[in-house]
Write a protein that holds these residues in place. Structure first.
Motif, short mmCIF file in Angstrom:
data_model
loop_
_atom_site.label_atom_id
_atom_site.label_comp_id
_atom_site.label_asym_id
_atom_site.label_seq_id
_atom_site.Cartn_x
_atom_site.Cartn_y
_atom_site.Cartn_z
N MET A 1 1.01 -1.12 -0.06
CA MET A 1 -0.12 0.04 -0.13
C MET A 1 0.77 1.31 0.05
N PRO A 2 0.33 2.45 -0.54
CA PRO A 2 1.19 3.40 -0.79
C PRO A 2 0.80 4.26 0.47
N GLU A 3 2.25 5.21 0.98
CA GLU A 3 1.98 5.98 2.20
C GLU A 3 0.84 6.69 2.07
N LYS A 4 0.16 7.28 2.99
CA LYS A 4 -0.85 8.04 3.03
C LYS A 4 -0.35 9.57 2.85
N ASN A 5 0.12 9.85 1.89
CA ASN A 5 0.59 11.41 1.71
C ASN A 5 0.32 11.62 0.03
N TRP A 49 -8.50 9.42 -1.78
CA TRP A 49 -7.52 9.13 -3.07
C TRP A 49 -6.52 8.07 -2.29
N TRP A 50 -6.34 7.80 -1.31
CA TRP A 50 -5.46 6.65 -0.70
C TRP A 50 -6.07 5.55 -1.03
N ILE A 51 -7.76 5.41 -0.76
CA ILE A 51 -8.05 4.14 -0.99
C ILE A 51 -8.08 3.81 -2.53
N THR A 52 -8.51 4.86 -3.49
CA THR A 52 -8.01 4.57 -4.88
C THR A 52 -6.74 4.14 -5.38
N ALA A 53 -5.86 4.76 -4.51
CA ALA A 53 -4.40 4.48 -4.97
C ALA A 53 -4.20 2.75 -4.54
N CYS A 54 -4.73 2.34 -3.35
CA CYS A 54 -4.55 0.90 -2.72
C CYS A 54 -5.26 0.04 -4.01
N ASP A 55 -6.38 0.61 -4.36
CA ASP A 55 -7.15 -0.20 -5.32
C ASP A 55 -6.49 -0.29 -6.57
N THR A 56 -5.91 0.79 -7.12
CA THR A 56 -4.88 0.73 -8.23
C THR A 56 -3.95 -0.13 -8.32
N LEU A 57 -3.04 0.05 -7.26
CA LEU A 57 -1.88 -1.10 -7.08
C LEU A 57 -2.30 -2.71 -7.01
#
Length: 96
Positions: A1-5, A49-57
């Motif tokens: 998961m990406p960092e939350k920034n 957008w962190w949720i979206t980034a997690c889904d994208t990864l």
């Protein structure tokens, strides 16, 4: 998961439509914060957008397909029905 920034989230958004929406949304939320002086809107933006980034990864192709279906729907074309997005995210371990 990406960092939350913001930087890590944007880097994880490999689907062009997501990155464009992120950039436009970030500009809008920063304008809102400048006026309201309330960081709550920015915190909500980062979380969404962190949720979206997690889904994208986890499933970049799924994100691409989602945008393709959205284009079909906006064009008035028939769109095949799939599983609800909350069900898909829950199966991936993402709590929304």
């Amino acid at each position: 998961m990406p960092e939350k920034n913001l930087r890590a989230i944007r880097a994880a958004l490999v689907v062009p439509e997501d990155r464009e929406a992120f950039d436009a949304g970030l500009k809008a939320v920063l304008d809102e914060v400048r006026v309201s002086l309330d960081l709550g809107a920015l915190n909500s933006f980062v979380h969404r957008w962190w949720i979206t980034a997690c889904d994208t990864l986890k499933d970049p192709e799924g994100r691409r397909q989602m945008h393709a279906r959205a284009r079909q729907a906006l064009a008035g074309e028939p769109v095949p029905q799939g599983r609800p997005w909350r069900e898909i995210l829950a199966a991936r371990g993402i709590d929304v």
